[in-house]
Scaffold this motif. Structure first.
Motif, PDB file in Angstrom:
ATOM      1  N   GLY A 153       0.800  -1.164  -0.070  1.00  0.00           N
ATOM      2  CA  GLY A 153       0.025  -0.075  -0.098  1.00  0.00           C
ATOM      3  C   GLY A 153       1.068   1.342  -0.038  1.00  0.00           C
ATOM      4  O   GLY A 153       0.585   2.292  -0.853  1.00  0.00           O
ATOM      5  N   ALA A 154       2.059   0.966   0.716  1.00  0.00           N
ATOM      6  CA  ALA A 154       2.753   2.517   1.084  1.00  0.00           C
ATOM      7  C   ALA A 154       3.388   2.826  -0.463  1.00  0.00           C
ATOM      8  O   ALA A 154       3.466   4.012  -0.741  1.00  0.00           O
ATOM      9  N   TYR A 190      -4.482   8.031   7.352  1.00  0.00           N
ATOM     10  CA  TYR A 190      -3.209   6.849   7.335  1.00  0.00           C
ATOM     11  C   TYR A 190      -3.066   6.510   5.822  1.00  0.00           C
ATOM     12  O   TYR A 190      -4.069   6.091   5.272  1.00  0.00           O
ATOM     13  N   HIS A 191      -1.913   6.767   5.407  1.00  0.00           N
ATOM     14  CA  HIS A 191      -1.654   6.411   3.924  1.00  0.00           C
ATOM     15  C   HIS A 191      -0.353   5.504   3.827  1.00  0.00           C
ATOM     16  O   HIS A 191       0.150   5.228   2.712  1.00  0.00           O
ATOM     17  N   ASP A 237      -7.332   6.931  -1.754  1.00  0.00           N
ATOM     18  CA  ASP A 237      -6.421   5.662  -1.098  1.00  0.00           C
ATOM     19  C   ASP A 237      -7.759   4.536  -0.761  1.00  0.00           C
ATOM     20  O   ASP A 237      -8.044   4.991   0.276  1.00  0.00           O
ATOM     21  N   LYS A 258      -4.061  -4.438  -0.614  1.00  0.00           N
ATOM     22  CA  LYS A 258      -4.540  -5.333   0.373  1.00  0.00           C
ATOM     23  C   LYS A 258      -5.641  -6.278  -0.272  1.00  0.00           C
ATOM     24  O   LYS A 258      -4.939  -7.464  -0.774  1.00  0.00           O
TER      25      LYS A 258
HETATM   26  C1  LIG Z   1      -5.800   3.558   3.987  1.00  0.00           C
HETATM   27  C2  LIG Z   1      -4.483   2.868   3.811  1.00  0.00           C
HETATM   28  N1  LIG Z   1      -3.510   3.334   3.034  1.00  0.00           N
HETATM   29  C3  LIG Z   1      -2.123   2.654   3.018  1.00  0.00           C
HETATM   30  C4  LIG Z   1      -1.939   1.648   3.970  1.00  0.00           C
HETATM   31  C5  LIG Z   1      -0.391   0.916   3.651  1.00  0.00           C
HETATM   32  O1  LIG Z   1      -0.520  -0.125   3.028  1.00  0.00           O
HETATM   33  P1  LIG Z   1       0.642  -1.390   3.486  1.00  0.00           P
HETATM   34  O2  LIG Z   1       0.733  -1.546   4.838  1.00  0.00           O
HETATM   35  O3  LIG Z   1       0.573  -2.295   2.756  1.00  0.00           O
HETATM   36  O4  LIG Z   1       1.978  -0.338   2.883  1.00  0.00           O
HETATM   37  C6  LIG Z   1      -2.803   1.205   4.591  1.00  0.00           C
HETATM   38  C7  LIG Z   1      -2.500   0.087   5.482  1.00  0.00           C
HETATM   39  O5  LIG Z   1      -3.232  -0.239   6.732  1.00  0.00           O
HETATM   40  C8  LIG Z   1      -3.958   1.740   4.778  1.00  0.00           C
HETATM   41  O6  LIG Z   1      -4.985   1.271   5.583  1.00  0.00           O
END
Ligand SMILES: Cc1ncc(COP(=O)(O)O)c(C=O)c1O
Length: 472
Positions: A113-114, A146-147, A252, A312
């Motif tokens: 995700g990040a 949160y991203h 996101d 995810k």
């Molecule tokens: C809305 C959102 N963006 C980004 C992320 C980051 O994803 P990752 O943990 O796969 O890097 C998450 C993780 O929980 C998230 O909930």
């Protein structure tokens, strides 16, 4: 090897994510030997209900036969190939299907995700630079959003426990009011809060649009904020403002995509543009965007977002994969003879064929099983069963969107979350509260008996002690 052996070896050899390792003395990691549907099974054969879908990634249960079969088939063909200079059927087919589902025509792949957040931020900035507006380099995000936790993603994240320590390493970004309906004043409803939040966004953009590349938000549910939920009109209002002030909107959908909020993508729940005309005429609210749809027509991600980040659930919880989808017009601004005007970002495992095959199998299952309709029935039944939880004297702000349920526990003492998690495990349920918020984000295969079990355990936990004396 026993459970205990794996726990000891894990603590000696690993650094677990999002964990103060010393806390594992009181709450050791759960050693998992196998998975089956919504169940996790340890090395003694004891079963635990995976009520948070293994960090919100699992959709159709563990070891799903159709995803397994797709992966076995793909293993016989090609496991991985570099995507710079090569291409392959799974990545092409996945991109085509995601474009058809979202209306956003070009797909750029990452791993987690990040990395998707990083890609969207860089792409937005680079787009404006290619258009001769390099000063549009700032980002605005939503309070408690949160991203992800790489440095760019963390810069637009607003969760103090993850962010504060690294503040000197981060880019300065701005956060505007969250539309979280828990902030409603006595006479206000969720939609009023959304409008109030949009007014604050408008004030910010009015002053700073010239130096702002994009707004990034989590549509409908701010997960890490403690499943903060908000009225979908905020998405339409934010879109209108982004159009008015020429700022990109990055949706996101990493946590909320793939059916989690009840529609395939959360942005689809934004009201059609014309529905906002009334509010716009009545008050000082943003006017509807030129792009949009009439009442009753299906809203697509492309009607709200310039970029959407997905991860995810995309592989049903099997393999790390993320993707950023964007408009063809944005893609076109990078298409040039000059190499540096192209988007030169890369990750080694970009577009991994196995991960793409898992994602294609996930999209097939959505179609074959009419998952969204089945989830509507499942969600309505679970909400009904949860009525005694919602009415419990220690529960406030019980909330629900699609396949996410959450509530806040009143007067939760320090150490509440870990204590609740530990006691839930003793009762065979894997939960992971966020501070005083308990939530359920189960796989889409939760049956009647499992729902009943979850309710029974939750009530038992709410009736039990809050936390051991002296816990921190
Ligand atoms: C809305 C959102 N963006 C980004 C992320 C980051 O994803 P990752 O943990 O796969 O890097 C998450 C993780 O929980 C998230 O909930």
């Amino acid at each position: 090897m026993s459970n205990l052996d794996w726990i000891q070896r894990s603590r000696a050899a690993l650094w677990h994510p999002c964990t103060q390792m010393k806390h594992l003395e009181a709450l050791p990691p759960l050693p998992i030997a196998r998975g089956e549907g919504p169940w996790l099974i340890d090395y003694t054969g004891r079963r635990y209900l995976d009520a948070i879908s293994s960090w919100w990634v699992n959709l159709f249960g563990h070891t799903e036969p159709r995803i397994n079969a797709a992966l076995v088939d793909q293993l016989e063909r090609i496991e991985h190939v570099i995507l710079a200079g090569c291409t392959h059927a799974p990545v092409v087919e996945l991109s085509e299907r995601l474009a058809a589902l979202t209306g956003l025509g070009h797909a750029f792949y990452g791993s987690d995700g990040a990395s998707a957040t990083e890609i969207a931020l860089k792409m937005s900035f680079h787009y404006w630079k290619n258009c001769g507006r390099p000063e549009k380099a700032g980002f605005v995000s939503i309070k408690n959003g949160y991203h992800g936790e790489t440095l760019g993603a963390l810069s637009v994240t607003d969760v103090a426990i993850f962010k504060d320590t690294y503040a000197p390493l981060l880019h300065v970004t701005h956060q505007v009011m969250s539309p979280d309906w828990r902030q409603a004043a006595p006479a206000e409803g969720a939609e009023d809060v959304a409008h109030r939040a949009a007014l604050e966004l408008e004030a910010y953009l009015r002053a700073h649009a010239d130096t702002t590349a994009a707004l990034i938000l989590e549509p409908l549910v701010q997960g890490a904020a403690g499943m903060a939920m908000y009225h979908p009109s905020y998405l339409r209002l934010a879109r209108a403002l982004c159009d008015r002030y020429q700022v990109h909107l990055i949706a996101d959908e990493i946590a909320v995509g793939f059916g989690r909020t009840g529609t395939l993508f959360a942005c689809e729940q934004a009201p059609p543009a014309l529905a906002l005309l009334r509010s716009a005429q009545e008050g000082d609210h943003p006017t509807p965007p030129p792009r949009g749809e009439g009442p009753g027509e299906r809203v697509r991600v492309a009607d709200i977002a310039d970029f959407v980040c997905l991860s995810k659930g995309i592989t049903g919880g099997y393999l790390p994969l993320s993707v950023v989808l964007t408009r063809d017009e944005i893609y076109a601004a990078f298409y040039d003879d000059v190499t540096a005007r192209g988007f030169l970002h890369s990750h080694s495992y970009t577009g991994n064929p196995l991960a793409c095959r898992a994602a294609l199998a996930v999209l097939d299952i959505f179609e074959q099983d009419d998952v969204l309709a089945a989830n509507r029935a499942r969600a309505s039944r679970f909400t009904q069963l949860l009525a005694p939880v919602a009415a419990h004297p220690r529960v406030r702000h019980f909330r629900h969107t699609g396949m996410i349920w959450a509530f806040d526990v009143v007067e939760a003492p320090p150490g509440f979350a870990r204590d609740f998690q530990r006691r839930a495990l003793e009762l065979g349920v894997f939960l992971r509260p966020i501070d005083e918020t308990v939530y359920f984000m189960p796989p889409y295969v939760l049956g009647e008996a499992e729902m009943e079990r979850l309710v029974e355990v939750t009530l038992k936990l709410l009736d039990g002690p809050c936390a051991p004396a002296g816990a921190i």
